[in-house]
Design a protein around this motif. Structure first.
Motif, short mmCIF file in Angstrom:
data_model
loop_
_atom_site.label_atom_id
_atom_site.label_comp_id
_atom_site.label_asym_id
_atom_site.label_seq_id
_atom_site.Cartn_x
_atom_site.Cartn_y
_atom_site.Cartn_z
N LEU A 86 36.97 44.47 32.71
CA LEU A 86 37.21 43.31 32.57
C LEU A 86 38.25 43.28 31.99
CD1 LEU A 86 34.66 40.99 32.36
CD2 LEU A 86 34.99 40.81 30.59
N LYS A 89 40.86 42.93 35.14
CA LYS A 89 40.41 41.74 36.43
C LYS A 89 41.37 41.04 35.32
CE LYS A 89 35.58 42.27 37.43
NZ LYS A 89 35.76 41.28 39.03
N ALA A 174 37.13 35.92 28.47
CA ALA A 174 36.27 36.92 28.63
C ALA A 174 35.37 36.84 27.62
CB ALA A 174 37.33 38.43 28.73
N PHE A 200 36.18 34.90 32.32
CA PHE A 200 36.22 36.24 33.10
C PHE A 200 34.40 36.84 32.08
CE2 PHE A 200 40.42 36.06 33.49
CZ PHE A 200 40.89 36.45 34.55
N TYR A 219 35.48 34.88 37.53
CA TYR A 219 35.25 36.38 37.18
C TYR A 219 34.23 37.30 37.63
CZ TYR A 219 40.13 34.53 38.57
OH TYR A 219 41.19 34.30 39.41
#
Length: 225
Positions: A86, A89, A174, A200, A219
């Motif tokens: 993560l 990304k 995230a 994310f 994502y």
């Protein structure tokens, strides 16, 4: 179980690289009754007090017996690497320019319905973000007290008591732990709060097409882009 998790994470990374979708792969594998669907979810790796400890203990016993278990070594190696996916990304999305950025993190415990942060994937992600120069605003429904102890000496990490509060001033979101309250959030509020409308998702909680239809960058892990 640890082997299943690492296997699915490896397949998810492959699926993403070749334009496949790990959810379609998961449904295909799990449809075989000899395998089933349990623990076939891709994500950001496992943590806690049991899986990591048990894998290490069995490896140690095997080494002492002169019969090293290469498979378990791979399981552990894959899991540790997956905890950083993560963060990679996020860095990639911002062209490795995270200094001065703020990332909101939802989920700190190693799994939902606990406050246990031992070997949690969130720790690896937050370390990666801070090392890259970002600050973090994090929320967890149960692990806030524990997180404040762990990050007490860090000026780059703020632990808050509300999911939307974590988004204040954040450049992206995230998601690390699959808490129930994260499964159906107010996406319009998320989009409005974030400087960059990017999510994310380390637990593949959402439908990619639905989020993109709302103008959000999404994502996930191993999903078709």
């Amino acid at each position: 179980l640890a082997t299943r998790i690492s296997f699915m994470n490896e397949v998810a990374n492959l699926a993403e690289a070749i334009g496949a979708d790990i959810e379609e792969v998961r449904r295909g594998i799990g449809s075989d009754p000899r395998i089933g669907y349990q623990f076939l979810y891709a994500g950001v790796g496992f943590g806690g007090s049991c899986f990591p400890k048990d894998v290490k203990a069995l490896q140690r016993s095997a080494q002492e017996a002169g019969k090293p278990l290469r498979l378990l070594g791979a399981v552990e190696e894959v899991n540790e690497a997956q905890k950083h996916v993560l963060g990679f990304k996020i860095r990639d999305r911002f062209d490795n320019q995270l200094r001065g950025k703020c990332i909101a993190v939802w989920g700190l415990a190693f799994k939902a319905n606990t406050d246990d942060m031992r070997e949690a994937p969130s720790l690896a992600l937050i370390d990666d973000l801070v090392a890259a120069g970002a600050s973090v605003r994090a929320y967890d429904p149960a692990a806030g007290t524990e997180a404040r102890k762990i990050f007490a000496d860090s000026r780059s990490i703020t632990i808050v008591d509300d999911a939307l509060d974590a988004l204040e001033g954040a450049d992206a979101l995230a998601i690390v732990t699959e808490w129930q309250e994260f499964r159906s959030p107010d996406f319009a509020a998320i989009k409005k709060a974030l400087k960059t409308p990017a999510i994310f998702d380390g637990r593949n909680l959402y439908d990619p097409a639905a989020l993109r239809a709302q103008g959000l960058e999404y994502y996930p892990i191993g999903r078709k882009q």
